[in-house]
Design an enzyme around this catalytic site. Structure first.
Site, PDB file in Angstrom:
ATOM      1  N   GLY A 121      60.324  76.591-105.803  1.00 39.05           N
ATOM      2  CA  GLY A 121      60.791  76.502-104.415  1.00 39.05           C
ATOM      3  C   GLY A 121      62.238  76.926-104.284  1.00 39.05           C
ATOM      4  N   ASN A 122      62.818  76.676-103.141  1.00 40.62           N
ATOM      5  CA  ASN A 122      64.233  77.000-102.947  1.00 40.62           C
ATOM      6  C   ASN A 122      64.871  75.934-102.055  1.00 40.62           C
ATOM      7  OD1 ASN A 122      64.097  77.945-100.054  1.00 40.62           O
ATOM      8  ND2 ASN A 122      62.637  79.355-101.004  1.00 40.62           N
TER       9      ASN A 122
END
Ligand code: C5P
Length: 429
Positions: A228-229
């Protein structure tokens, strides 16, 4: 198959025009190369003749019976000058016609693309900027130079964009009649701050349908893990909120956010890049504007493990760790640009989180990305430790396709930054 004149003026970047020529001919176009005499100092006539399969001339005195200085320009479907030197821009802006290329530029009635390349000082000189402005006002599509290494050890704006990017601009113009902007643009060297810009029309989106993507995608590895980020989705939510306030019908495609839905906005929750792509493409079919504020993962794990990936307990190899193979995700923004029709609708806005490095500033990288992606506006923000992600305020530079004019917004709340983005969109609409 289009008839294209590739003008090459005398700069070191002439060597890159060989690759552009290759890309154009390999796509089936009929390309006549018209170098200036000084271009031949860098790349000789045999190279252009071999690559184009045609003789090349620099002056108007060869094959006079065919009147080439009139015929080439009048018959062309597109003229692209790459590199366009400061000297060539000055001659074109003033209508001088001392050689074959400048004659072609006066006789052409088709779209004209110019890709300036020169040293930063020459590019930034008021004389060059005034010439670029004149040419842009006349409808010439000027592709701003990229930033990075120039001849010698110096770096800065002035590099010819990569041949693939120039080819993409030519292809879009041949297909749609424009490089990706809804109206002709004017080139200004200066930045404008949002407060100095024309006052916004606060009801300017009435009757418009807009799609905003927000948040950050998650690409699952197994039932408990994902790639993810750090995107919070706050800027995308602010864009949706402000658009709704200005009267738009808003669909917000939200990837993994935990924010309350803004009033009057339809939220479509998604998780992965592929889900986000489906939701955005679906919602954008009838849209006037699509803003891609989401941080979309460029890669996803090639395989999803149905069961949690376990640590192995091999005494012979106590540090053993799995290797995760990744595959590319589609570039949704680029796809939105490619798939729209001749009317350049919807207006497509991209976001770029950039950091400066040895090859150029945040803005330099943003300009390169704007050309590469082909969207109408690119909202560039500086990221890094402590900047942007999760914060309530933001500082951005808004770049417009085909123009070196920059609108700076912030530091300001994400709602104010959203207002600046919608002002820029409304100008295009
Ligand atoms: O190339 P980069 O990821 O920096 O570009 C950022 C812009 O492209 C953002 O507007 C983002 O929403 C969009 N994007 C996309 N599909 C991807 C990656 C980014 O639409 N796979």
């Amino acid at each position: 198959m289009a008839r294209i004149v590739l003008g090459v003026s005398g700069g070191i970047a002439a060597y890159k025009a060989c690759s552009l020529l290759r890309l154009l001919t390999e796509s089936g176009h009929d390309v006549t190369v018209v170098p200036t005499a000084s271009a031949l100092q860098f790349v000789g006539a045999p190279t252009w003749e071999a690559l184009s399969g045609k003789p090349v001339h620099t002056d108007v005195w060869s094959g006079v019976h065919e009147v080439p200085h009139v015929r080439l320009g009048k018959q062309a479907d597109l003229v692209v000058v790459a590199p366009a030197t400061a000297d060539l821009l000055a001659k074109a802006a003033h209508g001088l016609a001392g050689d074959l290329l400048t004659n072609v530029l006066l006789t052409a009635r088709c779209p004209v693309v110019m890709a300036p390349a020169m040293h930063t000082e020459m590019w930034e000189h008021p004389a060059t900027q005034a010439n670029v402005e004149t040419l842009t006002e006349r409808g010439v599509h000027v592709v701003p130079p990229a930033s990075g290494r120039l001849t010698g050890a110096d770096t800065g704006p002035g590099r010819l964009p990569e041949p693939e990017d120039l080819y993409a601009v030519c292809a879009r113009i041949l297909e749609h009649g424009h490089p990706g902007v809804a109206s002709p643009t004017r080139v200004d060297a200066a930045h404008t701050s949002r407060s100095a810009a024309t006052p916004a029309d606060e009801h300017g989106l009435e009757g418009r349908r807009v799609v905003v993507s927000a948040g950050g995608t998650r690409e699952p590895l197994d039932p408990v893990r994902f790639l993810g980020n750090r995107s919070s989705g706050k800027q995308g939510y602010a864009l949706a909120r402000v658009a709704a306030r200005r009267g738009a019908e808003v669909v917000l495609v939200a990837a993994n956010t935990s924010l309350p839905a803004p009033d009057g906005v339809t939220v479509v929750p998604v998780q992965t890049a592929l889900e986000l792509q489906d939701a955005v493409l679906d919602a954008s079919r009838e849209a006037d504007v699509v803003v891609m504020a989401a941080a979309v993962a460029d890669f996803r794990p090639a395989r999803y493990a149905d069961a949690k990936i376990k640590k192995t307990h091999d005494p012979a190899d106590p540090d053993a760790a799995p290797t995760i193979e990744l595959v590319r995700n589609p570039d949704i923004l680029a796809r939105l640009v490619q798939e729209r029709g001749d009317d350049a609708s919807p207006v497509v806005v991209g976001f770029a989180a950039e950091t400066g490095d040895a090859d150029g500033s945040v803005l330099d990288h943003g300009r390169d990305k704007l050309v590469r992606k082909g969207c109408d506006l690119l909202v560039v923000n500086e990221v890094g430790a402590d900047k942007t992600f999760g914060h309530d305020d933001n500082t951005v530079h808004i770049l417009r396709q085909g123009s070196s004019h920059v609108v700076d917004a912030g530091p300001a709340s994400k709602d104010e930054v959203a207002a600046a983005v919608w002002d820029a969109v409304q100008e295009i609409l």
